[in-house]
Design an enzyme around this catalytic site. Structure first.
Site, short mmCIF file in Angstrom:
data_model
loop_
_atom_site.label_atom_id
_atom_site.label_comp_id
_atom_site.label_asym_id
_atom_site.label_seq_id
_atom_site.Cartn_x
_atom_site.Cartn_y
_atom_site.Cartn_z
N CYS A 12 0.97 -1.14 0.17
CA CYS A 12 -0.44 -0.21 -0.02
C CYS A 12 1.03 0.78 -0.32
CB CYS A 12 -0.88 -0.05 1.16
SG CYS A 12 -0.26 0.02 2.83
N CYS A 92 2.40 6.92 8.45
CA CYS A 92 2.11 6.69 7.24
C CYS A 92 1.25 7.86 7.51
CB CYS A 92 1.17 5.69 7.41
SG CYS A 92 -0.30 6.08 5.86
N GLU A 122 -0.02 -0.42 16.23
CA GLU A 122 -0.35 0.88 15.49
C GLU A 122 -1.49 1.84 16.25
OE1 GLU A 122 -2.90 1.09 11.29
OE2 GLU A 122 -4.35 2.41 12.40
N CYS A 186 -8.53 3.24 6.51
CA CYS A 186 -7.88 3.43 4.88
C CYS A 186 -8.19 2.18 4.17
CB CYS A 186 -5.96 3.08 5.61
SG CYS A 186 -5.26 3.23 3.67
N SER A 214 1.64 -11.77 8.87
CA SER A 214 1.15 -10.38 8.29
C SER A 214 -0.49 -11.15 8.93
CB SER A 214 1.10 -9.89 7.02
OG SER A 214 0.96 -9.34 6.80
S1 SF4 Z 1 -3.00 2.96 6.38
FE1 SF4 Z 1 -2.67 2.74 4.53
S2 SF4 Z 1 -1.55 2.73 3.83
FE2 SF4 Z 1 -1.03 2.94 5.72
S3 SF4 Z 1 0.07 1.62 6.48
FE3 SF4 Z 1 -1.68 1.27 6.53
S4 SF4 Z 1 -3.03 0.48 5.31
FE4 SF4 Z 1 -0.75 1.42 4.07
#
Ligand code: SF4
Length: 268
Positions: A12, A92, A122, A186, A214
């Site tokens: 991505c 990101c 994240e 996203c 993953s």
């Molecule tokens: S937010 Fe979307 S573009 Fe950004 S790293 Fe995650 S999956 Fe990839």
């Protein structure tokens, strides 16, 4: 035998950017944690002198550190500053937005809810930007248990399922007078899942390429199996077994957001 690649698959935007920044980084740069969930990419970078560390405590003063696409909390930037580290920030932009939204929600005095996997880096980074005050949930039962409050702000893990989020948001609506939803999912994940579902519906078997650890690759394999399509999750072309395809005419291929193009091409 015909081989078709899914319309959307592989890196991505955020992952491609992070891997490119790591590839351009000077020798001796450290990534804070493995750059992505792909052992082949991590191995290639290590051969170029860019290797992961678990914490900034393992890095010498003045070194170069790369923050991966999942992002980190504000403490890490402060610690890097104190150690006079040079920071390459590959967070990101979509994750950055979710972090800022969490911060703003807490600053406005709203109750912060993060919808996502509690242990995912994240989600941890988003929670840290929200001063660690968030309630983190990923199931409807957990949403039901949240006590009523006047005002609530919601941020979502970027890779979370849209459908599951809609069900959770409907419950949260009953838990507050004012619900402020920040739609931070996203589209990259959804596009990959949609393309995999479409392809799995008209091929004899699917190959899903990506790290065994993953989460987004695992989910791709799952949605293909749900189409009753024989599905094989592999990391590299070396795992392919011709016996899987005996008597088949059409094979579909997809790959997780952390699978590089060169591995996909090898499998094709
Ligand atoms: S937010 Fe979307 S573009 Fe950004 S790293 Fe995650 S999956 Fe990839």
């Amino acid at each position: 035998m015909k081989v078709t690649l899914a319309a959307a698959c592989g890196f991505c935007y955020g992952v491609r950017r992070a891997v490119e920044l790591a590839g351009q980084a000077e020798k001796g740069t450290h990534t804070l944690g493995p750059i992505i969930h792909n052992p082949q990419v991590v191995g290639r970078l290590a051969a170029h002198g860019v290797s992961p560390v678990d914490s900034l405590d393992d890095v010498d003063k003045g070194a170069v550190i790369l923050i991966r696409s999942h992002g980190v909390g504000p403490d890490v930037y402060e610690q890097a500053d104190q150690k006079e580290l040079k920071v390459i920030d590959a967070t990101c932009p979509h994750v950055k937005k979710a972090q800022q939204d969490a911060k703003n929600i807490v600053e406005k005095g709203e109750k912060l809810i993060i919808v996502g996997e509690k242990s995912h880096p994240e989600v941890i980074s988003i929670s840290q930007w929200g001063a660690n005050r968030a309630i983190i949930i990923d199931r409807e039962e957990e949403a039901e248990k949240i006590p009523f409050c006047d005002s609530m702000g919601v941020v979502v893990q970027t890779t979370f399922s849209q459908e599951q989020f809609k069900r959770i948001a409907a419950i949260l609506q009953r838990k507050t007078n004012h619900l402020d939803v920040h739609m931070t999912i996203c589209t990259a994940t959804q596009q990959r899942q949609q393309a995999a579902i479409e392809l799995a519906g008209h091929v004899d078997a699917m190959i899903v390429i990506g790290g065994k650890n993953s989460a987004n690759t695992g989910r791709l394999a799952q949605v293909c199996r749900e189409q009753d399509c024989p599905t094989y999750h592999i990391e590299t072309a070396a795992e392919l077994d011709t016996a899987w395809f005996r008597g088949m005419n059409h094979i579909g291929i997809t790959a997780g957001a952390s699978t590089p193009d060169w591995i996909i091409q090898e499998v094709v």
